[in-house]
Design an enzyme around this catalytic site. Structure first.
Site, mmCIF file in Angstrom:
data_model
loop_
_atom_site.group_PDB
_atom_site.id
_atom_site.type_symbol
_atom_site.label_atom_id
_atom_site.label_comp_id
_atom_site.label_asym_id
_atom_site.label_seq_id
_atom_site.Cartn_x
_atom_site.Cartn_y
_atom_site.Cartn_z
ATOM 1 C CB SER A 1 8.610 -0.589 7.465
ATOM 2 O OG SER A 1 7.778 -0.225 6.391
ATOM 3 C CG ASN A 2 8.038 4.397 5.474
ATOM 4 O OD1 ASN A 2 6.870 4.498 5.151
ATOM 5 N ND2 ASN A 2 8.990 4.021 4.621
ATOM 6 N NE ARG A 3 5.002 7.181 12.856
ATOM 7 C CZ ARG A 3 4.586 6.480 13.898
ATOM 8 N NH1 ARG A 3 3.485 5.759 13.817
ATOM 9 N NH2 ARG A 3 5.269 6.493 15.028
#
Ligand code: PMT
Length: 219
Positions: free
Chosen positions: A21-23
């Site tokens: 995933s990412n931030r």
């Protein structure tokens, strides 16, 4: 007006308990959803997983992966007047998902990734969307040039570019600073809370979409 907004990160599963995933916190997209809802527009928010409350008076569809987000956008897009793609969609996803939790055995393991569908890039071509199309661009260099390339290649009316190399703006921060790139002009909105920026961006998008439908309104 009917507005579709994508927001938040996607989660790309590796096995039953792990994902890539990412931030993205979802704050920018949720602030936009709230801003349009306050204007009494009909908002459909399609969001990856976040910890944020769903804004009042917004229709909400939760998704996890890029493919799920693609499917929901494809299903609803052509009922919309405006679409704003603020989600931080994974560009790649694991080529295979392990049925069981991956065991710790080797010192290194290799994960093969394959491209996800480009949701924004499909809006005009595969989904035949004729409304006002807004993409975001998360850039770490050449902000304007990269945003303008996305504007042209993805057939958008507007790209909202943010410099995500700065930790105080962009991903997982409460503030942002954006460059709005359109075919004929650029508009810089200085650093501000995502809520304030969203209200300003909503006004500009509504003005431009009205002008697109009625070119005489430009003069
Ligand atoms: O969520 P926050 O913490 O508030 O952070 C906000 C933000 C930084 C995530 C937001 O402002 C932002 O920049 N969103 C876009 C992030 C991104 O993925 O940018 P990109 O330049 O990689 O993608 C370009 C555009 O294509 C975006 O509109 C994106 O939604 C879209 N895209 C990308 C990949 C893909 N497979 N499908 C897409 O539709």
């Amino acid at each position: 007006m009917k507005i579709l907004i994508t927001a938040g990160p996607t989660r790309e599963p590796l096995d039953p308990v792990r994902f890539l995933s990412n931030r993205s916190s979802g704050r920018m997209g949720y602030a936009l959803a709230k801003a349009f809802a306050l204007r009494k527009d009909h908002v459909l928010l399609i969001s990856g997983p976040t910890t944020l409350p769903i804004p009042d008076h917004v229709d909400y569809i939760p998704v996890e992966s890029a493919q799920e987000m693609y499917d929901e956008v494809a299903h609803h897009l052509n009922q919309m007047d405006v679409a704003i793609f603020c989600a931080a969609v994974a560009d790649y996803t694991p080529a295979t998902i392990a049925d069981q939790k991956i065991k710790k055995s080797e010192d290194t393991i290799t994960i093969t990734l394959k491209k996800t569908p480009d949701i924004l890039g499909s809006a005009r071509s595969l989904m035949n969307f004729g409304g006002y199309l807004v993409g975001f661009a998360a850039e770490t260099e050449n902000l304007e040039a990269n945003a303008r390339r996305k504007l042209e290649t993805k057939l958008c009316d507007m790209i909202i570019a943010n410099d995500v190399s700065q930790v105080v703006i962009g991903f997982d921060s409460h503030e942002n600073e954006v460059l709005i790139v359109e075919a004929a002009e650029n508009t810089a909105l200085p650093r501000d809370s995502k809520e304030h920026l969203a209200r300003h961006i909503a006004e500009i998008i509504m003005l431009r979409s009205r002008q697109k439908n009625d070119p005489a309104a430009r003069s």
